[in-house]
Structures are given as C-alpha cells and as structure tokens.
Design an enzyme around this catalytic site. Structure first.
Site, PDB file in Angstrom:
ATOM      1  N   CYS A  82      11.394  25.326   2.513  1.00 49.36           N
ATOM      2  CA  CYS A  82      10.393  25.890   1.605  1.00 49.36           C
ATOM      3  C   CYS A  82       9.679  24.753   0.862  1.00 49.36           C
ATOM      4  CB  CYS A  82      11.051  26.814   0.591  1.00 49.36           C
ATOM      5  SG  CYS A  82      12.143  28.035   1.315  1.00 49.36           S
TER       6      CYS A  82
ATOM      7  N   ARG B 203     -10.513  -0.937  14.951  1.00 47.50           N
ATOM      8  CA  ARG B 203     -10.599  -0.339  13.616  1.00 47.50           C
ATOM      9  C   ARG B 203     -11.561  -1.208  12.811  1.00 47.50           C
ATOM     10  NH1 ARG B 203      -4.895   0.614  10.590  1.00 47.50           N
ATOM     11  NH2 ARG B 203      -5.115  -1.610  10.219  1.00 47.50           N
TER      12      ARG B 203
ATOM     13  N   LYS C 286       0.840  -1.204   0.000  1.00 47.40           N
ATOM     14  CA  LYS C 286       0.000   0.000   0.000  1.00 47.40           C
ATOM     15  C   LYS C 286       0.874   1.253   0.000  1.00 47.40           C
ATOM     16  CE  LYS C 286      -0.333  -0.764   4.973  1.00 47.40           C
ATOM     17  NZ  LYS C 286      -1.187  -1.199   6.075  1.00 47.40           N
TER      18      LYS C 286
ATOM     19  N   ASP D 252       9.873  23.897  -2.289  1.00 51.35           N
ATOM     20  CA  ASP D 252      10.682  23.195  -3.285  1.00 51.35           C
ATOM     21  C   ASP D 252      12.176  23.200  -2.995  1.00 51.35           C
ATOM     22  OD1 ASP D 252       8.227  23.232  -4.861  1.00 51.35           O
ATOM     23  OD2 ASP D 252       8.698  25.360  -5.097  1.00 51.35           O
TER      24      ASP D 252
ATOM     25  N   ARG E  86       1.414 -10.935   7.504  1.00 52.35           N
ATOM     26  CA  ARG E  86       1.338  -9.800   6.569  1.00 52.35           C
ATOM     27  C   ARG E  86       2.448  -8.818   6.929  1.00 52.35           C
ATOM     28  NH1 ARG E  86      -3.864 -10.027   9.084  1.00 52.35           N
ATOM     29  NH2 ARG E  86      -3.236  -8.142  10.187  1.00 52.35           N
TER      30      ARG E  86
ATOM     31  N   HIS F 138      -5.912  -7.896  13.555  1.00 59.26           N
ATOM     32  CA  HIS F 138      -4.757  -6.999  13.468  1.00 59.26           C
ATOM     33  C   HIS F 138      -4.397  -6.539  14.878  1.00 59.26           C
ATOM     34  CE1 HIS F 138      -1.949  -4.474  11.303  1.00 59.26           C
ATOM     35  NE2 HIS F 138      -2.452  -3.355  11.773  1.00 59.26           N
TER      36      HIS F 138
ATOM     37  N   TYR G 278      12.295  32.140   4.534  1.00 58.62           N
ATOM     38  CA  TYR G 278      11.092  32.826   5.043  1.00 58.62           C
ATOM     39  C   TYR G 278      11.159  33.031   6.550  1.00 58.62           C
ATOM     40  CZ  TYR G 278       8.946  31.624   0.552  1.00 58.62           C
ATOM     41  OH  TYR G 278       8.655  31.492  -0.782  1.00 58.62           O
TER      42      TYR G 278
HETATM   43  C1  LIG Z   1      -0.389  -2.065   6.820  1.00 55.84           C
HETATM   44  C2  LIG Z   1      -0.904  -3.318   7.380  1.00 55.84           C
HETATM   45  C3  LIG Z   1      -0.030  -4.392   7.640  1.00 55.84           C
HETATM   46  C4  LIG Z   1       1.472  -4.260   7.550  1.00 55.84           C
HETATM   47  O1  LIG Z   1       1.941  -3.602   8.702  1.00 55.84           O
HETATM   48  P1  LIG Z   1       3.501  -3.390   8.995  1.00 55.84           P
HETATM   49  O2  LIG Z   1       3.566  -2.891  10.387  1.00 55.84           O
HETATM   50  O3  LIG Z   1       3.965  -2.372   8.017  1.00 55.84           O
HETATM   51  O4  LIG Z   1       4.163  -4.692   8.798  1.00 55.84           O
HETATM   52  C5  LIG Z   1      -0.591  -5.590   8.030  1.00 55.84           C
HETATM   53  N1  LIG Z   1      -1.927  -5.721   8.197  1.00 55.84           N
HETATM   54  C6  LIG Z   1      -2.787  -4.710   7.983  1.00 55.84           C
HETATM   55  C7  LIG Z   1      -4.235  -4.923   8.204  1.00 55.84           C
HETATM   56  C8  LIG Z   1      -2.304  -3.468   7.595  1.00 55.84           C
HETATM   57  O5  LIG Z   1      -3.159  -2.464   7.407  1.00 55.84           O
END
Ligand SMILES: *Cc1c(COP(=O)(O)O)cnc(C)c1O
Length: 379
Positions: free
Chosen positions: A317, A133, A35, A319, A221, A162, A270
C-alpha cells in the site's frame, strides 16, 4: 522518530572511497557525484565525507541540489552534470557552479550572466563519444573550446565525456568503450593542437574506474561505488579479482507496527490477492510505496526480522505493507525490520537484490527512498 528510516553508515563511505582511491594513481583527482540527495543517502554528509577523504570536488544534476550543498558550507568546485534552464542561469553563476557545456547558445547565456554579475565561471566541455546524451560532436570540440577560452569570464576547466556501456562484460561492449576512449583522445588532441588547454580531462564513472585504467585521465567521477554498489558485471569482476568489496551505505529499516492472528482463508490488502492457506500471523509494517517500496515488489520481496527472511504478502500500500510470519516466529511488535542494506550490519539482502525483483538497478532502488523517510547518520 518514525519507525521507517534510512540508516546511513558514514564509515562505509570512507571504506568505499578508500577502495576507489586504491585503483587511482596518486595524481588522479576524484570527483564524487552526490546528485539525487547522494543516491538517496544525504547529499551534505556524502559530500563532506568525500571531501574530507580525498575527493577534490563533487557533482550534482540540478541547481537546487547544488544550492543545498552551498547552504551547508560545501565550498569545493561543484560540477553541474545536467543542463539548467534560462531562469536558473543567474543561480549557477551566483553559486559558482561548474556546468557541463557543449553548445554556443548555452555558453553565451552563461557568459552574459557572468558579465552581468561581474563574476567568472569554470565550465567543462562535454564531448559526446557515444552516450548520445549531452556533449558536442568530436569535430566541434576545438571551436567550442576556443569560444570558451577566448571569453574574459569563462574558464575551460575541463573536457569530458561519459561512457554508455563500460559496465558490461561483453566483447562488443569493451570494443564500444575503447572506441569512446579513442574518440575522446582525438577531441582532446584537436583542442590541444589548436593551442588551447583542455583543462582536466575526465571520462570515467564508477564502472570505468575499475574496468578501464586507460580512461582515468586527470580525474574520475564516482557515484554508485561510493554508495557501496557495483555499476555492472565488469567492475564487479575487477573488484573481486583484487579481493576488494564495497559496503552499502544505506540500510532501509522499519519496525513491526502490529501483529495479527490470521486464520485460513483470510485475505491481505487491496484486491485480496493473497489468502492465508493456513493459520498464521501477519505483521503490519509502516512502510509503503510512498516511502520508495515499489508496489511491483510484491509478490517477491522478502524482509529480514531478527535475522530471518519473511515474505511480503498482498499488495504493497502507499504507507504500509504486510508480512507473513507463519507460525511461532517469535517476532514481537516493534521488532526491527531490515528491508535492504549492508549484509555486515544485519541485512539479508542489498539494494541490488531488491532491484532484481523489480527488474531495475540498485541506483533506482536507492534514489527512490523518498523524502519522508528520515535519514539517520551513524558512524
Ligand atoms: C551520475 C554520473 C556519474 C556517476 O555515475 P556512477 O555510475 O554512479 O558512478 C558520472 N558522470 C556523469 C556525467 C553522471 O551523470
């Protein structure tokens, strides 16, 4: 090419995925999250390299991110970790994504669209065990699993949760995570005991992979560790104990675009917040907050030029920003500047070091490197 660029070291992806896999049992599958353009790297390169090196699938947050992968030939399962809106549902089905689901309304939307298109879809049932979540209540898991598995077009490909605090090295954090694992086990058992196959069971992101072996289940994951960073203190400790280290994949670089002689009393940028205390040379760098270099990093940020650190002075700034070279630095116009990256490749600090200055985490520094910064892929 513009001087400001992000170098993506492909071999560091491979190094990191091998470190991750060394923690996994042979049978445990690996999903790599790509992502946010692969945490700022390049989602297509990140995904392809992962799939060529032992990952079984990839994950994204948005339908648009998935579309980029499909258009670039990624044929594996793509988990959709965030919810999409109604208008995006046809695209989810068309591109054969594997969305996380946890409520009947959303499940029905997907089911109806599958029927309309005459297609089938794998979905993963998310259970909220303490992240607060996405995810259903533990006690609702069996009925939702039944709803999915009784559909002619949906397949319960996985059941997941998660962790909220698996990266922290404190007793109460460990207790909280163990409780999440326990609740997840209960959800899975209740699905199984109602005669339904929960599919792949998965919980752990990067922190959990290194710190909670009991939470690997069928798949993990991984995101941040694939990109070369620890999620927190706990996983860092476990890696260190094994004598392993991760390698940052992305190095943010630029080049000196001009050098100017400053005399005592002259101001920079600035607000004139910085004034030369003595005669010095100031380098102008063509990188600013629109490239992802947060304005609040100055004062505080140092950059590396020819193996030495110099402070960014005055306000950053949009850029550009300015660096105090002092006197007789030997720095020349067009010399390479490394903002952060792999220490083995000349950087003097990582994205986590920069994150500390901005009171944030490496994830945010990496994903803030903006679109206009060209990604250069090297081995
Ligand atoms: C982003 C995400 C991960 C990966 O998390 P990391 O801490 O970057 O390894 C795994 N599971 C879900 C649901 C996520 O949103």
């Amino acid at each position: 090419m513009r001087s400001t660029r992000a170098i993506i070291y492909k071999n560091n992806f491979i190094h990191n995925i091998n470190v991750i896999r060394s923690f996994l049992a042979e049978k445990t599958k690996l999903c790599i999250t790509v992502k946010a353009n692969g945490y700022g790297s390049d989602s297509v390169v990140a995904a392809k390299t992962a799939l060529e090196n032992g990952a079984s699938c990839v994950a994204v947050a948005t339908v648009g991110e998935a579309k980029v992968l499909r258009e670039n030939g990624i044929a594996s399962d793509i988990l959709l970790l965030s919810l999409c809106n109604k208008e995006e549902v046809p695209c989810v089905v068309l591109q054969n994504l594997s969305p996380f689901v946890f409520d009947t309304e959303y499940i029905k939307l997907l089911e109806d669209e599958c029927l309309r298109q005459g297609k089938k879809l794998k979905v993963h049932l998310a259970v909220d065990t303490g992240m607060g979540r996405l995810g259903c209540k533990v006690e609702d898991a069996p009925s939702l699993a039944r709803k999915i598995s009784s559909s002619s077009v949906l397949e319960l490909a996985g059941t997941c949760t998660h962790f909220a605090i698996s990266d922290e090295d404190k007793d109460d954090a460990k207790f909280y995570t163990m409780n999440q694992i326990d609740l997840f086990n209960r959800a899975v058992k209740s699905i199984e005991s109602s005669g339904i196959n929960p599919g792949l069971k998965h919980c752990s992101a990067s922190a959990g992979i290194f710190s909670y072996k009991s939470a690997h289940f069928d798949m993990v994951r991984s995101g941040i560790s694939y990109y070369g960073y620890s999620a927190g203190t706990l996983d860092k400790t476990f890696l260190k104990e094994k004598g392993l280290s991760l390698k940052p994949v992305l190095s943010l670089m630029t080049k000196v675009s001009a050098i100017k002689d400053f005399s005592k009393g002259m101001c920079v940028s600035y607000g004139c917040t910085w004034e030369a205390k003595e005669d010095c040379q100031i380098a102008v760098l063509p990188i600013g907050y629109a490239d992802g270099l947060f304005r609040l990093l100055s004062p505080g940020l140092m950059v590396s030029i020819n193996g030495k650190k110099y402070p960014v002075v005055g306000r950053i700034c949009m850029d550009q920003c300015m660096v105090n070279l002092g006197k007789n630095s030997g720095v020349s116009r067009y010399d390479d500047v490394i903002i952060f990256g792999d220490l083995e490749k000349g950087a003097l600090q990582t994205a986590s070091d920069v994150a500390k200055i901005a009171n944030t985490i490496s994830y945010e520094i990496l994903t803030s490197v903006s679109n206009r910064v060209e990604r250069v892929i090297v081995e």
